[in-house]
Write a protein that holds these residues in place. Structure first.
Motif, PDB file in Angstrom:
ATOM      1  N   ALA A 264       5.127  23.593  11.341  1.00 41.39           N
ATOM      2  CA  ALA A 264       6.555  23.634  11.663  1.00 41.39           C
ATOM      3  C   ALA A 264       7.154  24.933  11.139  1.00 41.39           C
ATOM      4  CB  ALA A 264       7.266  22.430  11.056  1.00 41.39           C
ATOM      5  N   THR A 265       8.156  25.454  11.832  1.00 41.72           N
ATOM      6  CA  THR A 265       8.728  26.761  11.468  1.00 41.72           C
ATOM      7  C   THR A 265      10.254  26.781  11.389  1.00 41.72           C
ATOM      8  OG1 THR A 265       8.813  27.457  13.794  1.00 41.72           O
ATOM      9  CG2 THR A 265       6.791  27.954  12.575  1.00 41.72           C
ATOM     10  N   GLN A 266      10.945  25.771  11.911  1.00 42.09           N
ATOM     11  CA  GLN A 266      12.379  25.935  12.159  1.00 42.09           C
ATOM     12  C   GLN A 266      13.299  25.482  11.027  1.00 42.09           C
ATOM     13  OE1 GLN A 266      13.607  27.527  14.939  1.00 42.09           O
ATOM     14  NE2 GLN A 266      11.426  27.970  15.227  1.00 42.09           N
ATOM     15  N   TYR A 267      13.012  24.344  10.391  1.00 44.25           N
ATOM     16  CA  TYR A 267      13.989  23.745   9.479  1.00 44.25           C
ATOM     17  C   TYR A 267      13.371  23.435   8.113  1.00 44.25           C
ATOM     18  CZ  TYR A 267      16.635  23.142  13.766  1.00 44.25           C
ATOM     19  OH  TYR A 267      17.297  23.372  14.948  1.00 44.25           O
ATOM     20  N   LEU A 268      14.070  23.901   7.067  1.00 43.93           N
ATOM     21  CA  LEU A 268      13.674  23.552   5.710  1.00 43.93           C
ATOM     22  C   LEU A 268      14.132  22.149   5.346  1.00 43.93           C
ATOM     23  CD1 LEU A 268      14.576  26.908   3.933  1.00 43.93           C
ATOM     24  CD2 LEU A 268      12.288  26.088   4.515  1.00 43.93           C
ATOM     25  N   LYS A 269      15.154  21.658   6.035  1.00 43.58           N
ATOM     26  CA  LYS A 269      15.700  20.327   5.773  1.00 43.58           C
ATOM     27  C   LYS A 269      16.268  19.771   7.066  1.00 43.58           C
ATOM     28  CE  LYS A 269      19.358  17.977   3.159  1.00 43.58           C
ATOM     29  NZ  LYS A 269      20.534  18.170   2.270  1.00 43.58           N
ATOM     30  N   GLY A 270      16.051  18.479   7.289  1.00 43.19           N
ATOM     31  CA  GLY A 270      16.664  17.806   8.417  1.00 43.19           C
ATOM     32  C   GLY A 270      15.991  17.999   9.757  1.00 43.19           C
ATOM     33  N   GLY A 271      14.848  18.681   9.786  1.00 42.87           N
ATOM     34  CA  GLY A 271      14.177  18.948  11.048  1.00 42.87           C
ATOM     35  C   GLY A 271      13.443  17.737  11.600  1.00 42.87           C
ATOM     36  N   VAL A 272      13.355  17.667  12.924  1.00 49.31           N
ATOM     37  CA  VAL A 272      12.604  16.610  13.613  1.00 49.31           C
ATOM     38  C   VAL A 272      11.681  17.277  14.625  1.00 49.31           C
ATOM     39  CG1 VAL A 272      12.721  14.597  15.125  1.00 49.31           C
ATOM     40  CG2 VAL A 272      14.456  14.930  13.348  1.00 49.31           C
ATOM     41  N   CYS A 273      10.406  16.965  14.542  1.00 44.99           N
ATOM     42  CA  CYS A 273       9.421  17.503  15.475  1.00 44.99           C
ATOM     43  C   CYS A 273       9.085  16.447  16.524  1.00 44.99           C
ATOM     44  CB  CYS A 273       8.146  17.927  14.745  1.00 44.99           C
ATOM     45  SG  CYS A 273       8.348  19.425  13.753  1.00 44.99           S
TER      46      CYS A 273
END
Length: 368
Positions: A264-273
């Motif tokens: 994963a690359t986008q979110y340090l917190k709160g991300g959903v893949c």
């Protein structure tokens, strides 16, 4: 989970059956069946074996009865021995210290369900006169040129790492061999382990090897450590040999079970893949970790029964996730997409970088 994976890996090492949880091998969930009850209520390690091959169907020909029965002997014997203490090599590492010196590191595991008590020792003996052991520290030498170490008590499912042992040999001797014997002091019929350790002595093995360099054992009398075994592992067949996957479109064979590794690359917190496909007859599982016995920490699972296979899970930038496409229903070659979105209270991984770039632009503006 590790217990069941370890047992299943050893039980299928000779018949080469697929092993895993229901969704990993037959493509559907089976919560609440007898194996779940046995472990959940009584801490009984039990397994369901589906014997034979897909060609046998549910009514194998009479000529297949004996071969199928023979394939089931080793799994039964292994599980029988595992009911008590069961000593085995858990991991092996070899490093080159100089042109003539290797350092051998061994970890022993009690893979059984009962505790392994003190009073045991392990000795290594070189097979060739071109090889000499240089014991120090906890290792002690014998008049026969062996190196011996005392084993402490090892609780069920726990391990013990020996201190590294120096081995002197002729440079690039091809193969370094030593016999490992572990037994109880003064007891002839006690718990024993006898294994010949074979280490391929070449640059690739000494510099590139990991867990997969421990070759699959056809019996317990020999253990080989070689980069050739790691190279023979088919790409995608194990999470440690996972195929690369990136955000956007990717392709799975749909013929073989395959692992893919996605970072994963986008979110340090709160991300959903999210992983999704428009192909029918597909099954996807996602894991957060990988060990030598298989994928760990299941995060999501979906099949295409009544809908298209699609999963979402919380993901963090920089973390590696293992995607497992099960080819039980032979869907054939198909594409799948990976995407990342903000769930809630998100912090983008690029936040610090973007702030730095804005600061650089502001500095340039002031300078101009």
């Amino acid at each position: 989970l590790g217990l069941f994976q370890e047992f299943a890996s050893e039980m299928t090492s000779r018949n080469h059956y697929a092993s895993g949880r229901a969704w990993e091998v037959v493509g559907y969930t089976t919560n609440g069946e007898a194996d779940d009850w046995g472990w959940g209520e009584e801490k009984i390690a039990s397994f369901t074996l589906e014997v034979g091959s897909s060609r046998d169907g549910f009514w194998p020909a009479p000529s297949r009865i004996l071969p199928i029965a023979e394939e089931s002997v080793w799994p039964a014997l292994y599980l029988l021995h595992a009911a008590g203490p069961q000593l085995q090599i858990d991991s092996l590492r070899v490093q080159s210290k100089s042109a003539t010196t290797l350092a051998l590191s061994l970890t022993m595991q009690n893979n059984g369900l009962r505790h392994f008590y003190s009073g045991h020792f392990c000795c290594l003996a070189p097979v060739s006169t071109d090889t000499q052991l240089q014991p120090d520290g906890a290792w002690r030498s014998t008049r026969l040129g062996e190196a011996c170490v005392t084993l402490p008590p090892i609780s069920s499912r726990q391990s013990f790492s020996f201190p590294p042992l120096a081995i002197e040999r002729k440079p690039r001797s091809g193969l370094v061999e030593a016999d490992l014997v572990c037994e109880q002091q003064g007891v002839d019929d006690g718990l024993q382990l006898r294994t010949r350790i074979r280490v391929r002595d070449d640059d690739s093995t000494l510099s590139l090897c990991g867990d997969l360099c421990v070759c699959p054992q056809q019996d317990t009398s020999a253990l080989e450590y070689s980069h050739l075994c790691q190279e023979r592992v088919k790409a995608g067949s194990h999470c440690q040999a996972a195929l690369p996957a990136t955000g956007g479109n990717n392709v799975a064979s749909g013929v073989d079970d395959e692992f893919f590794a996605f970072t994963a690359t986008q979110y340090l917190k709160g991300g959903v893949c999210k992983v999704a496909t428009t192909k029918r007859d597909t099954l996807i599982a996602v894991y957060g970790d990988c060990s030598r016995v298989g994928a760990q920490d299941p995060l999501a699972f979906s099949n295409s029964e009544g809908h298209l296979a699609s999963v979402e899970w919380p993901c963090v930038a920089g973390s590696v996730y293992y995607l497992f496409w099960n080819a039980e229903y032979l869907p054939g070659k198909h594409s799948f997409s990976i995407s990342e979105r903000c769930g809630a209270d998100c912090v983008r991984a690029q936040h610090k970088r973007n702030r730095s770039m804005r600061a650089q632009r502001l500095t340039r503006s002031r300078q101009s």
